[in-house]
Design a protein around this motif. Structure first.
Motif, PDB file in Angstrom:
ATOM      1  N   ASP A   1      39.745  32.462  43.833  1.00  0.00           N
ATOM      2  CA  ASP A   1      39.252  31.313  44.592  1.00  0.00           C
ATOM      3  C   ASP A   1      38.155  31.737  45.558  1.00  0.00           C
ATOM      4  OD1 ASP A   1      39.494  28.508  45.710  1.00  0.00           O
ATOM      5  OD2 ASP A   1      40.044  29.674  47.488  1.00  0.00           O
ATOM      6  N   TYR A   2      38.383  32.876  46.232  1.00  0.00           N
ATOM      7  CA  TYR A   2      37.387  33.408  47.167  1.00  0.00           C
ATOM      8  C   TYR A   2      36.075  33.710  46.452  1.00  0.00           C
ATOM      9  CZ  TYR A   2      35.087  36.902  50.141  1.00  0.00           C
ATOM     10  OH  TYR A   2      34.163  37.617  50.858  1.00  0.00           O
ATOM     11  N   GLU A   3      36.160  34.380  45.307  1.00  0.00           N
ATOM     12  CA  GLU A   3      34.955  34.754  44.558  1.00  0.00           C
ATOM     13  C   GLU A   3      34.225  33.525  44.032  1.00  0.00           C
ATOM     14  OE1 GLU A   3      36.589  37.370  41.636  1.00  0.00           O
ATOM     15  OE2 GLU A   3      36.354  39.161  42.905  1.00  0.00           O
TER      16      GLU A   3
ATOM     17  N   GLU B   1      30.451  32.341  44.924  1.00  0.00           N
ATOM     18  CA  GLU B   1      29.482  32.157  43.851  1.00  0.00           C
ATOM     19  C   GLU B   1      28.833  30.772  43.922  1.00  0.00           C
ATOM     20  OE1 GLU B   1      29.241  32.292  38.952  1.00  0.00           O
ATOM     21  OE2 GLU B   1      31.116  32.791  39.980  1.00  0.00           O
ATOM     22  N   ARG B   2      29.656  29.738  44.165  1.00  0.00           N
ATOM     23  CA  ARG B   2      29.113  28.377  44.274  1.00  0.00           C
ATOM     24  C   ARG B   2      28.177  28.260  45.476  1.00  0.00           C
ATOM     25  NH1 ARG B   2      34.448  26.815  42.622  1.00  0.00           N
ATOM     26  NH2 ARG B   2      35.067  26.549  44.808  1.00  0.00           N
ATOM     27  N   GLN B   3      28.546  28.917  46.574  1.00  0.00           N
ATOM     28  CA  GLN B   3      27.702  28.900  47.765  1.00  0.00           C
ATOM     29  C   GLN B   3      26.352  29.547  47.467  1.00  0.00           C
ATOM     30  OE1 GLN B   3      28.873  31.499  51.034  1.00  0.00           O
ATOM     31  NE2 GLN B   3      28.398  29.883  52.502  1.00  0.00           N
ATOM     32  N   ALA B   4      26.379  30.703  46.802  1.00  0.00           N
ATOM     33  CA  ALA B   4      25.138  31.413  46.463  1.00  0.00           C
ATOM     34  C   ALA B   4      24.284  30.578  45.521  1.00  0.00           C
ATOM     35  CB  ALA B   4      25.469  32.760  45.831  1.00  0.00           C
TER      36      ALA B   4
END
Length: 203
Positions: free
Chosen positions: A138-140, A144-147
């Motif tokens: 979930d963290y990753e 990734e979505r933020q980036a």
């Protein structure tokens, strides 16, 4: 049995003590009292968390490590999680998470037969591992979505970064000039240590 509650929030903008009441209520329902509380604002993806390390140092065999959920304890990569889990196991700590019912036997005064206790223990251990892996995934995914969102905004010429908060910048600068440390400044200015460090660099 000594119940040690671990409460964590990722940043100083979040309230790490938010879950205190629900943890206390849970302990009370099992006729227990939280004897020690370890509160910190730090990413669960970091292994070096002072309060968690202090908890491990204080712990004795048979103590309970009480958390709201496994992701409060860890969002670590697999290798770092295994090291943390090994440290927890070596101390004889029992992980009890509110959102993991199979772990609740760790705080209850159960006197079931040995076979049942061992079976529940094995199932719980498997579920703890699974939830730790889900927390990391979930963290990753969120990172990734933020980036991806930032990249898209940059490509479209819309990304400006976070707007500068002039009042906060001034307040942090004043506190630093007054001789306060990074953490104290963050606490008094109600911002993250990352923000304080960034402003300090700009100064």
């Amino acid at each position: 049995m000594f119940v040690r509650a671990y409460l964590r929030a990722s940043t100083f903008e979040q309230d790490a003590s938010r879950a205190r009441e629900v943890l206390e209520q849970f302990a009370a329902r099992h006729d227990r009292v939280i004897a020690a509380e370890y509160l910190e604002n730090a990413s669960g993806a970091k292994a070096d968390r002072p309060e968690l390390l202090r908890l491990l140092k204080d712990a004795r065999k048979g103590d309970v490590l009480l958390v709201e959920s496994i992701d409060r304890l860890s969002r670590l990569p697999a290798e770092d999680w295994q090291k943390l889990k090994a440290a927890i196991d070596s101390k004889g700590l029992r992980i009890v998470a509110l959102d993991l019912p199979t772990s609740h036997q760790g705080i209850a005064d159960t006197k079931g037969d040995e076979f049942t206790r061992r079976m529940l223990g094995a199932i719980n251990s498997m579920l703890v591992e699974m939830m730790a892996a889900i927390a990391r995934k979930d963290y990753e995914q969120r990172r990734e979505r933020q980036a991806q969102g930032i990249k898209k905004a940059k490509d479209e010429g819309k990304y400006k970064g976070r707007p500068v908060d002039a009042d906060l910048h001034k307040r942090v600068a004043e506190l630093l000039r007054a001789g306060l440390g990074i953490r104290s400044t963050a606490r008094h200015a109600d911002c993250s240590t990352t923000t304080v460090l960034r402003i300090k660099r700009e100064m």
